[in-house]
Design an enzyme around this catalytic site. Structure first.
Site, PDB file in Angstrom:
ATOM      1  CE  LYS A 118      -3.714   0.166   2.555  1.00 33.33           C
ATOM      2  NZ  LYS A 118      -4.456   0.151   3.847  1.00 33.33           N
TER       3      LYS A 118
HETATM    4  C1  E4P Z   1      -7.966   0.047   4.143  1.00 32.83           C
HETATM    5  O1  E4P Z   1      -7.060  -0.276   3.448  1.00 32.83           O
HETATM    6  C2  E4P Z   1      -8.000   1.299   4.927  1.00 32.83           C
HETATM    7  O2  E4P Z   1      -6.800   1.459   5.612  1.00 32.83           O
HETATM    8  C3  E4P Z   1      -9.169   1.344   5.839  1.00 32.83           C
HETATM    9  O3  E4P Z   1     -10.311   0.780   5.234  1.00 32.83           O
HETATM   10  C4  E4P Z   1      -9.431   2.692   6.438  1.00 32.83           C
HETATM   11  O4  E4P Z   1     -10.615   2.642   7.158  1.00 32.83           O
HETATM   12  P1  E4P Z   1     -11.016   3.723   8.259  1.00 32.83           P
HETATM   13  O5  E4P Z   1     -11.498   4.942   7.560  1.00 32.83           O
HETATM   14  O6  E4P Z   1     -12.099   3.047   9.039  1.00 32.83           O
HETATM   15  O7  E4P Z   1      -9.794   3.996   9.084  1.00 32.83           O
END
Ligand code: E4P
Length: 220
Positions: A85
């Site tokens: 990522k």
């Molecule tokens: C996924 O890759 C993200 O890091 C995640 O869904 C973020 O979610 P949040 O907005 O609940 O922190």
């Protein structure tokens, strides 16, 4: 549609892995840090918990091109299941192009608009992660953004997969499926909510009470 758990909690990952319902996981620096575990140890536990066919999304913390490359290559070298990522910033997309050419799968994260998603696809991202819940949090329509991304990708036949992230409810998962996303990543509780229906509980209760009242013996 693939289902990932959005968590770095080993107990949660293990439970869903055992139920056979997940295709992989996503983590981020926040999720990793709340575990209170040493990052290397945590990654090792995640690798041990998931089977060989799963996808494991791990995030870089660098924001400059050179260090994004270094961190992404290091994460990718740990295990063939890793997708790296990288945040949706100019240096990140530049790195995405290079890393993709090296055969490293990239998930561009922190995506909030169809225009960002267009750049991610042109950079060769494996996944694009629109954060639906965070858009909803500021009274924008996160689902609409995802629908536009799906439509644009379809129109131009982009190979980048749309990963519906920042899920806030089980309803988000239903809407994601209808919108035609490739993957959703959800916290543990909403995946468990997907199993639930009051008529299932009521129906099972009646089947079992009828069976017990009949006094029959089962075959084993
Ligand atoms: C996924 O890759 C993200 O890091 C995640 O869904 C973020 O979610 P949040 O907005 O609940 O922190």
């Amino acid at each position: 549609m693939k289902i990932f758990i959005d968590s770095a909690n080993i107990d949660e990952i293990k439970k869903l892995e055992e139920l056979g319902v997940i295709d992989g996981i996503t983590t981020n620096p926040t999720l990793a840090s709340v575990t209170g575990k040493n990052f290397k140890e945590l990654i090792k536990e995640i690798f041990e918990t998931l089977s060989s066919d799963k996808i494991i999304n791990l995030e870089v913390i660098a924001t400059d091109y050179d260090n994004i490359l270094i961190q992404a290559r290091a994460l990718s070298a740990l295990d063939k299941r890793v997708v790296v990522k990288i945040p949706c910033i100019p240096e990140g997309l530049k790195a995405c192009k290079v890393l993709t050419a090296e055969g490293i799968r990239i998930n561009i994260t922190l995506v909030f608009s169809p225009l960002q998603a267009l750049l991610c696809a042109n950079a060769g991202a494996f996944f694009v992660s629109p954060f639906v819940g965070r858009l909803d949090d500021i009274s924008m329509d996160g689902v609409e953004v995802v629908k536009e991304i799906v439509e644009i990708y379809k129109k131009y036949n982009y190979k980048t997969q749309v990963l519906f992230a920042s899920v806030r409810s089980v309803e988000h998962i239903r809407v994601a499926a209808l919108a035609g996303v490739d993957v959703i990543t959800s916290p543990y509780e909403f995946i468990m909510d997907m199993y639930k229906h009051p008529l299932t509980d009521k129906g099972l209760e009646k089947f079992l009470s009828d069976w017990n009242n009949a006094g029959e013996e089962f075959i084993v």
